[in-house]
Design a protein around this motif. Structure first.
Motif, PDB file in Angstrom:
ATOM      1  N   GLU A 227       0.853  -1.177   0.000  1.00 23.38           N
ATOM      2  CA  GLU A 227       0.000   0.000   0.000  1.00 23.38           C
ATOM      3  C   GLU A 227       0.896   1.236   0.000  1.00 23.38           C
TER       4      GLU A 227
ATOM      5  N   LYS B  69      -7.741  -4.221  -4.201  1.00 19.00           N
ATOM      6  CA  LYS B  69      -7.071  -4.318  -2.896  1.00 19.00           C
ATOM      7  C   LYS B  69      -7.371  -5.655  -2.236  1.00 19.00           C
ATOM      8  N   TYR B  70      -8.640  -6.069  -2.271  1.00 19.33           N
ATOM      9  CA  TYR B  70      -9.034  -7.311  -1.599  1.00 19.33           C
ATOM     10  C   TYR B  70      -8.904  -8.536  -2.492  1.00 19.33           C
TER      11      TYR B  70
ATOM     12  N   ARG C 264      -5.923  -9.274  -3.677  1.00 11.55           N
ATOM     13  CA  ARG C 264      -4.530  -9.677  -3.495  1.00 11.55           C
ATOM     14  C   ARG C 264      -4.414 -10.885  -2.575  1.00 11.55           C
TER      15      ARG C 264
END
Length: 278
Positions: free
Chosen positions: A69, A253-254, A256
């Protein structure tokens, strides 16, 4: 009415692109460019096909690329930043071309409330791709504090989710999926009017049903089924939308491996829900 010198009302300015950096691309300090086309893990093609996302293969590798991030901030910081942004917009208008500056300034203020180590203003300016300066960011911060009269504390939904999950003795998979549904609600305009506890309860209830079937999960502790009814469909629609243009950040993002491909699994389970308990 904003004054002509207001940092949120100034005309957008252009910044020259450094030599060797293609137009439209941003290089973060200490982060060398990756070669294009990272390899996707085995099974990704099948997962995309089963979800009807064949058109996303072009950047499928980036979904699973080993990228940190950008700022590594806590989840509570995100929710506080969104709350500050909503509060500022609710108290007055802002020029559309300065909305990005306002968002980053709200994030900067939220970092000061929630983070132990603050990001440098220069790092935050990189998020704007040169559309505003450090001085403009600091001026926007002062404007936010003045308009909100320093009312910055907000009981975020993540705290509510953690408490409700502990009461329900929810497992880590349920909590991760509920966190995903909760974050998706940030993209939905209708969810802005729902209090944090209600959103958290809806996300947890939905996660239990998605993973374990209809009729599973604890009875709502703070809200009735009827009160949660309008909230859950909003989260379901957002999860089924997938990586839509302009709304893909949370999905990616989710997706990954660090988050166990939660967004891919959620879309699959919502299309083919498991049978409930007998």
């Amino acid at each position: 009415m904003l004054s002509p010198t207001d940092p949120l009302d100034a005309k957008p300015r252009s910044t020259p692109v450094p030599d060797g950096v293609p137009a439209g691309r941003r290089v973060s300090p200490g982060c060398p460019e990756r070669p294009p086309g990272p390899c996707a893990p085995p099974g990704l093609e099948e997962a995309l096909s089963s979800l009807g996302l064949e058109g996303e293969r072009e950047y499928a590798g980036d979904i699973f690329a080993e990228v940190m991030e950008y700022l590594g901030l806590a989840g509570d910081t995100l929710y506080l930043a969104v709350h500050l942004l909503d509060s500022y917009l609710g108290a007055g208008r802002v020029r559309l071309h300065r909305l990005q500056l306002l968002g980053v300034a709200c994030l900067f203020v939220a970092c000061k409330m929630e983070e132990c180590v603050l990001p440098e203003p220069a790092s935050l300016c990189l998020l704007g791709d040169g559309s505003f300066s450090r001085a403009e960011l600091l001026c926007a911060e002062r404007r936010i504090l003045s308009r909100l009269d320093f009312r910055l504390h907000h009981p975020g939904p993540l705290l509510c989710l953690g408490l409700l999950a502990a009461l329900a003795r929810s497992g880590p998979q349920v909590l991760l999926l509920a966190t995903y549904f909760l974050e998706l609600s940030l993209l939905e305009a209708e969810a802005a009017g729902w209090e944090p506890g209600r959103r958290a309860a809806a996300a947890l209830s939905l996660a239990h049903r998605v993973l374990h079937g209809a009729g599973s999960g604890p009875e709502p502790a703070l809200y009735s089924r009827a009160e949660l009814g309008p909230v859950e469909p909003c989260m379901v629609r957002a999860a089924l939308r997938g990586p839509a243009p302009g709304l893909a950040a949370i999905f990616l993002k989710y997706a990954r491996p660090q988050r166990q491909g939660t967004s891919l699994a959620a879309a699959r389970l919502l299309r083919h829900p498991p049978a409930g308990p007998p």
